[in-house]
Design an enzyme around this catalytic site. Structure first.
Site, PDB file in Angstrom:
ATOM      1  N   ARG A  49       0.849  -1.195   0.000  1.00  0.00           N
ATOM      2  CA  ARG A  49       0.000   0.000   0.000  1.00  0.00           C
ATOM      3  C   ARG A  49       0.882   1.241   0.000  1.00  0.00           C
ATOM      4  NH1 ARG A  49      -4.016  -1.938   4.932  1.00  0.00           N
ATOM      5  NH2 ARG A  49      -4.950  -3.726   3.846  1.00  0.00           N
ATOM      6  N   ASP A  51       1.988   5.182  -0.225  1.00  0.00           N
ATOM      7  CA  ASP A  51       1.429   6.435   0.276  1.00  0.00           C
ATOM      8  C   ASP A  51       1.147   7.408  -0.860  1.00  0.00           C
ATOM      9  OD1 ASP A  51       1.590   5.626   2.936  1.00  0.00           O
ATOM     10  OD2 ASP A  51       3.623   6.411   3.178  1.00  0.00           O
ATOM     11  N   ARG A 196      11.746   6.159   2.940  1.00  0.00           N
ATOM     12  CA  ARG A 196      11.867   7.617   2.994  1.00  0.00           C
ATOM     13  C   ARG A 196      12.689   8.059   4.206  1.00  0.00           C
ATOM     14  NH1 ARG A 196       5.794   9.449   2.573  1.00  0.00           N
ATOM     15  NH2 ARG A 196       6.740  11.494   3.006  1.00  0.00           N
TER      16      ARG A 196
END
Length: 264
Positions: A49, A51, A196
Site C-alpha cells: 500500500r 502512500d 523515505r
C-alpha cells in the site's frame, strides 16, 4: 477465477493506493475500471500500500471474478477506463492459492534524488530534490551497513502497524547517474515510511552533517526520535516484487521494472 495484475502509476496523481471514501486513490480508480469490464464489483489486493505521492512501476495485485474474459480485456479494456496516471501492464490467470500481498517474498524500491541549487521543473513530482551537492561515496558506505537482518525501529513511522520492526535487507546501494542520485533497496518487507526515512538519514550523511557510521548507530539505537526527518515521497518508486515460481507470472515470479525515464 483469480487474476493477477501488473500495475504502473504516477503517485502524485492520486491520494495513495488504499481505497478511501472520496474515491481518489489508485485502488479506487482501478476497481471501478475493472468493474466495468467484469460487469460486477471487483476488490483488489495489492503487494504493498503505497502512500500519497509514491509511484509504482511494478505494483502487483489480484482480484477474484466470476466473469470470463480474455486476458487482453483485463489489460486493454481496463486501461480504456483508467485516467492517464495509471495503467495495467499485464494480466495473468492464477489459481486461488496466489495472494499478491501474503506470498510476496521480497519487494524492491528505488528513490531518485536530484541534488542541485534549483528545484526540478520537468521532473517535478517524479524525483526528490535537495538543494546542496551530496557526497555519494559517503552515502554508499553508510547504506552498506543496512544489509542483513536488523531491527529498523529507528526508521519506521510512529503510526506503523507492523507486528515486528525486524526486516532483512538484501540490497542497499547508492550511486550517481548523471544529475540523479539513485538509491536502491530490496528486503523481505518494509515498514511504513522506512525507505523515505532511510533516504533522509543518508542525505544527512551526504551533506556532511553525520558520519557514515551514524547509520549503524541508528540501527542499534532502535529509536525513531534519533533518526532523520522523513524525506519527500516524490522520488520513491515500488519497482519490484518477488514471488515463488509456482505461478505463471512475468520473469518467473521476479517482477522488476525500474523507472525508465531517468536512469537504467
Amino acid at each position: 477465477m483469480r487474476i493477477a495484475l501488473g500495475i504502473e502509476y504516477a503517485g502524485n496523481a492520486f491520494e495513495g493506493w488504499q481505497s478511501q471514501p472520496h474515491g481518489r486513490t489508485v485502488q479506487d480508480v482501478i476497481e471501478r475500471a475493472l468493474g466495468i469490464i467484469a460487469d460486477e464489483p471487483v476488490r483488489l489486493h495489492a503487494a504493498g500500500r503505497t502512500d500519497a505521492g509514491v509511484h509504482a512501476t511494478a505494483q502487483v495485485a489480484h482480484f477474484d471474478t466470476g466473469a470470463r474474459r480474455p486476458v487482453t480485456a483485463w489489460v486493454r479494456g481496463t486501461n480504456t477506463w483508467l485516467p492517464a496516471g495509471v495503467a495495467i501492464r499485464w494480466a495473468v490467470e492464477v489459481d486461488e492459492g496466489f495472494h499478491a500481498r501474503y506470498l510476496a517474498r521480497a519487494r524492491s524500491y528505488r528513490y531518485l534524488l536530484y541534488d542541485a541549487p534549483v528545484r526540478p521543473a520537468v521532473l517535478a513530482g517524479r524525483v526528490g530534490w535537495f538543494h546542496l551537492p551530496l557526497d555519494v561515496e559517503k552515502m554508499a558506505t553508510a547504506a552498506a551497513q543496512l544489509c542483513g537482518e536488523h531491527d529498523f525501529s529507528s526508521f519506521r513511522a510512529t503510526s506503523c502497524q507492523a507486528r515486528t520492526p525486524v526486516r532483512t535487507v538484501s540490497e542497499a546501494h547508492v550511486r550517481r547517474e548523471g544529475g540523479i542520485i539513485v538509491f536502491d533497496f530490496s528486503a523481505n518487507g518494509f515498514l511504513h515510511h522506512m525507505v523515505r526515512n532511510l533516504v533522509g538519514a543518508l542525505v544527512m550523511v551526504g551533506k556532511g552533517e553525520r558520519a557514515p557510521q551514524w547509520l549503524g548507530e541508528l540501527l542499534a539505537a532502535c529509536e525513531r526520535a534519533k533518526g532523520a526527518s522523513t524525506f519527500a515521497p516524490d522520488g520513491l518508486y515500488l519497482c519490484g516484487v518477488s514471488y515463488p515460481q509456482r505461478w505463471p507470472l512475468p520473469e518467473g515470479g521476479r517482477i522488476m521494472t525500474k523507472p525508465y525515464f531517468a536512469v537504467p
